[in-house]
Design a protein around this motif. Structure first.
Motif: not given
Lengths: 197, 197
Positions: A163, A168, A170-172, A174-175, A177, A181, A185, B126, B128, B130, B152, B155-156, B158-159, B162
DNA sequence: AATAGAAACGGACTGCGGTCCGTTTCGAAC
DNA sequence: GTTCGAAACGGACCGCAGTCCGTTTCTATT
């Protein structure tokens, strides 16, 4: 990680002097280009021109663009690894294992944010090159063992590192997040794993 | 003053007929090339030639090679998503949430193994994109909520996803880690997270 | 100092992703 | 059926990663 041959390898003779000189010229040139124009501007032709050598030489020394980028990344990574291994606590030794682990996560995330574009450029065909994360896995694995976490520690360590990977993070961002956070997490995740023994 | 087009299709007018026909031609051609020669053989020129259209058309329809690969991947993903949403338990609805979650992990890992090369080719700059993982996150998030996991959740989720990503699974397989170890460790990880509430 | 062969060099060349723009096709309105 | 603007088309063109191979440079040996 690095393309350079080990310093003491009985099987392979040391690097020829022109080769060594050109490696330095190329790394300097690449570094200069990154600083001046950003990672995307670091084309193999540009590096060759900036260093005043032929393009073939760049590939001979570093194998590929990803290899060159890895070499650039290595400078910073080595310094950072030094801080993990022998820097001040809680990242370095001296603090309780859980504190070290959490500090590790925060520090690693920081590095991902700072050098993310280099990491992306250094990634090969698919994502990570496993050797590149060897240090990270070894360290997390070691801390988990100290915390009496059971299970398949090498794989578990990599699962906890995933994670925080640039792919993982950088895209978050950009979204929308936030860094906070993501870190919170991750901390939460690690706590759960550790507490469950 | 002429009459304006209807308000309800401001956003998406239907595709022109030649465009729709060419999309089908291109997807068919690409699929054929994947089956015959593998993902690496699917160059944009090759697809254009196989479909009997110009290269510009391929880019107009799919934007990039990654976009084309995503479109190819989508067929299989949609079928798989269907199994998750409305297939037989424990993957589909009807089983306890934890069973569903663990079945999800196994099934997802399976898909990664089967379509890994397409996934790699479909990944953009890079790792994924999103949007591509939106479904996965939503589903895991939903199951975690049912299991009364706090925190969260986006985010959790996605973690937790991963470690199952192709960028982490494929290098491990190449390094000799078995599918079974990866799955067992993921199961272990999820159990710890869920048990810790 | 001369030599020989291994290693390194450099730049032309290839193939691919992606762009550009003049030309063609579509389909809505009349 | 004609017209016309928008959309789609196609392929020449560009930049970059990576390869190839004839030429140059190094260094161990004598």
């Amino acid at each position: 990680m690095s393309t350079e041959p080990p310093l003491f390898d009985l099987r392979s003779r040391p690097e020829r002097r022109d080769a060594a000189r050109n490696r330095e010229l190329l790394l300097d040139a690449a570094h200069r280009l990154v600083d001046r124009d950003g990672v995307d501007a670091v084309t193999m032709d540009a590096v060759a021109a900036e260093a005043g050598v032929g393009k073939g030489t760049v590939f001979r020394r570093f194998g590929s663009r990803a290899g060159l980028m890895s070499a650039l990344l290595d400078h910073g990574e080595a310094r950072w690894q030094g801080r993990v291994i022998s820097g001040p606590p809680p990242l370095g030794p001296g603090a309780p294992a859980l504190d070290r682990l959490l500090a590790f996560g925060e520090s690693r995330l920081e590095r991902t944010l700072v050098s993310g574009d280099l990491m992306v450029a250094a990634a090969g065909r698919h994502g990570r090159s496993l050797p590149a994360v060897g240090f990270l896995v070894a360290h997390v694995r070691h801390l988990l063992a100290e915390l009496d976490v059971t299970g398949d520690l090498p794989v578990l360590a990599l699962s906890l590192l995933a994670p925080l990977d640039v792919a993982f993070v950088l895209p978050q961002l950009e979204a929308g997040v936030t860094r906070e956070r993501i870190l919170a997490t991750w901390t939460d995740l690690v706590r759960r794993v550790v507490e469950a023994g």
